[in-house]
Design a protein around this motif. Structure first.
Motif, PDB file in Angstrom:
ATOM      1  N   GLN A   1       0.944  -1.553  -0.254  1.00  0.00           N
ATOM      2  CA  GLN A   1       0.160  -0.232  -0.188  1.00  0.00           C
ATOM      3  C   GLN A   1       0.760   1.288   0.205  1.00  0.00           C
TER       4      GLN A   1
ATOM      5  N   LYS B   1       2.623   4.651  -0.246  1.00  0.00           N
ATOM      6  CA  LYS B   1       2.201   6.319  -1.186  1.00  0.00           C
ATOM      7  C   LYS B   1       3.235   6.385  -1.535  1.00  0.00           C
TER       8      LYS B   1
ATOM      9  N   LYS C   1      -0.075   2.739  -4.139  1.00  0.00           N
ATOM     10  CA  LYS C   1      -0.869   3.513  -4.650  1.00  0.00           C
ATOM     11  C   LYS C   1       0.148   4.274  -5.053  1.00  0.00           C
TER      12      LYS C   1
ATOM     13  N   SER D   1       1.427   7.660  -6.275  1.00  0.00           N
ATOM     14  CA  SER D   1       1.213   9.084  -7.337  1.00  0.00           C
ATOM     15  C   SER D   1       2.637   9.538  -8.423  1.00  0.00           C
TER      16      SER D   1
ATOM     17  N   ASN E   1      -0.449   1.316 -10.469  1.00  0.00           N
ATOM     18  CA  ASN E   1      -0.323   2.424  -8.983  1.00  0.00           C
ATOM     19  C   ASN E   1      -1.344   3.763 -10.111  1.00  0.00           C
TER      20      ASN E   1
END
Length: 602
Positions: A436, A438, A460, A462, A482
């Motif tokens: 998970q 980020k 995840k 970005s 992603n």
């Protein structure tokens, strides 16, 4: 005597009678006459135990008809005969060939396969024009040194004999293009093979080879290498430098692992069934852009890496009789896969009725699972012998496989203890996929001196951090699935990057920085929202072989893309453009590029 000849001339059976003392069936005189005109003589399957002497002397003896007829028509001008260039003696009962073979110096083809020959006469060295020699299916125990003098020889067939060694001077056959040594008793291959630089096909199957000489890598023209059914335990790493290789057969050996193939960019078929291979990794697959057949049946594989999806041209994958219990769902994304053989595996995660429906239904099922992957929240099994701090760290992977793995943990961060465990070990592969995350852990920069392969897929993310851009030895980057919309310009510093997987992200624009990485060979960008590409910049990427743009928002395909002739795999299905039509896309990359070139305005 002349009367006797005329008497025979009047007998229609004369040419087919057996001459006094001539062994086996006679050779019809009609065949001999025709051979003088055509230069070709076919005596195959005539039950001959010896070759009649007048066959060897066909170019020397004045034909019998010259004594019989003093008024010659154009068809009977025996002095205008053609030298014999092709002689077929196959499927007889010959136990030896006469040294008189040297009387046929114009021969370009000599076929004596399927006889009972125990040797080849040394006079073979006089056939300096010979281009094809077939002595297969005999009882040869050795090859005369004189055969090495045949500098024009292009095809040599020695299969199904009793050869246990080859002359050291084999490398003198510099024109050789095709060599079949299968079904013999060879234990070694002479190092002089390195000089056979014209060789295109080499068959060493069914011998007693325990290793291959490293010199075999010098065969820069070799397209097909068959080493099936030997005793090979390893393959020399130099084999990976054979740039022309298209088909490699290593079945029925004792291989415990696959070699890597960094230079075999043209390899289309890899057959390694019936070995003892336990692991298939990303390193094995990432260079095989052209592979269409991968045969791994009857090994000891327990799993398939997600990187199997790099093989975008794969048409046949045979995994029969392994120990595979589950499949990567991404396997369903292989666009060309027509046959997936899985019988004899303990596949527990897929219902039997789905497996029995065939390849296409199975791939459809796997694709349906990609979007709703559920990642189990569990650590490595903890035993009484496991320290709490080690329960999440695979020390064996770090030390033996040079792999730093922390995947499928649903982790929001990578614990420091994972990086601490690296110590002084050199890590070449990093797998933090299916978490998970980020953001990318900053400590990944600690691996910049060795990390070649980084997998951050199914997270995840970005954005891509600058730490990744400092991994200057990176060759393979997987950041599929992603939330990425762009890539940093600093990625241009990744001057060794060959493969990048950006599938299932949120790109609306083809990342400009990719145009500036000339080492890129594979760009996987399917299932995004890319609206356009720049064909002129793509053409400058002269190493780019695979470009996957499936399921994007391309409203048109620029005709100039047809000039990107280095592309071997171009995938465009699932976009809203009208041309090229689906029928053209279905014909494959070459047809698509040709169509696009035809649309370029003149």
């Amino acid at each position: 005597m002349a009367a006797a000849r005329r008497g025979r001339a009047g007998d229609p059976r004369a040419g087919f009678r057996r001459e006094a003392g001539e062994p086996g069936p006679a050779v019809p005189q009609g065949l001999i006459r025709a051979a003088r005109k055509s230069g070709q003589l076919n005596l195959a399957g005539r039950d001959l135990s010896e070759v009649p002497p007048h066959v060897w002397r066909i170019n020397l003896d004045i034909p019998e008809e010259a004594h019989q007829n003093l008024s010659f028509s154009a068809a009977d001008r025996w002095w205008e005969q053609t030298d014999l260039t092709k002689l077929n003696l196959a499927s007889n009962k010959l136990q030896c060939l006469s040294e008189d073979v040297k009387l046929l110096p114009a021969l370009t083809v000599l076929d004596v396969h399927d006889n009972q020959l125990t040797s080849i006469p040394s006079a073979i060295g006089f056939l300096e024009n010979l281009q094809k020699l077939n002595v297969s299916h005999n009882k040869l125990k050795n090859i005369p040194q004189e055969l090495m003098q045949l500098r024009q020889l292009k095809s040599l067939f020695l299969q199904h004999n009793e050869l246990s060694h080859l002359p050291d001077g084999f490398g003198q056959l510099i024109s050789l293009e095709e060599l079949d040594l299968s079904n013999n008793q060879l234990g070694t291959i002479p190092s002089s093979f390195a000089s056979l630089t014209s060789l295109v096909r080499l068959n060493l199957a069914d011998n007693q080879l325990r290793n291959l000489p490293t010199e075999i890598s010098a065969l820069k023209s070799l397209k097909q290498l068959d080493c099936t059914k030997n005793h090979l335990e390893t393959i020399p790493s130099e084999l990976a430098n054979m740039e022309a290789l298209e088909q490699l057969y290593l079945r029925k050996n004792k291989l415990q692992y696959l070699p890597e193939f960094p230079s075999c960019k043209l390899l289309k078929e890899l057959h390694v069934g019936e070995n003892q291979i336990e692991v298939l990794s990303a390193e094995h697959l990432k260079h095989l852009n052209s592979l269409s057949v991968l045969e791994l049946r009857d090994n000891k594989l327990k799993s398939l890496p997600d990187e199997i999806t790099l093989l975008q041209g794969l048409e046949r994958l045979d995994l029969t009789n392994n120990d595979i219990s589950s499949l990567p769902y991404a396997l369903g994304n292989l666009p060309q896969l027509k046959l997936l053989a899985l019988e004899g595996n303990p596949l527990r995660a897929i219902r039997r009725d789905i497996l029995q429906k065939g390849t296409q239904e199975l791939l459809k099922y796997l694709r349906s699972k990609i979007q709703d992957i559920t990642i189990p929240n569990e650590e490595f099994p903890v035993t009484a012998m496991t320290l709490p701090s080690e329960s999440r760290i695979n020390i064996h992977a770090i030390t033996a496989l040079k792999l730093l793995k922390y995947s499928e943990k649903q982790a929001a961060v990578i614990p420091d203890e994972i990086f601490n465990a690296v110590g002084n070990n050199s890590i070449t592969a990093v797998n933090f996929s299916k978490n998970q995350l980020k953001e990318i852990p900053k400590r990944i920069v600690e691996l910049k001196e060795s990390a070649c392969d980084v997998n951050l897929g199914f997270n995840k993310l970005s954005s891509i951090s600058l730490e990744v851009c400092m991994l200057h030895k990176l060759t393979h980057l997987d950041i599929r699935n992603n939330f990425l919309m762009s890539l940093p310009e600093e990625m241009g510093a990744l001057t060794r990057l060959q493969i990048i997987n950006l599938c299932f992200n949120r790109f609306k624009i083809f990342p400009n920085v990719l145009y500036r990485i000339p080492t890129l060979e594979t760009i996987l960008l399917s299932n995004n929202q890319v609206g356009s590409i720049d064909p002129l910049q793509i053409r400058e990427m002269d190493k780019l072989c695979t470009l996957d743009l499936q399921n994007n928002d391309l409203l048109q395909v620029p005709p100039e893309l047809g000039n990107c002739v280095n592309l071997r795999t171009l995938l465009l299905e699932g976009n809203p453009f009208r041309t090229p039509r689906a029928a053209i896309l279905a014909k494959g990359t070459a047809a698509v590029l040709e169509y696009l070139r035809s649309r370029i305005p003149t």
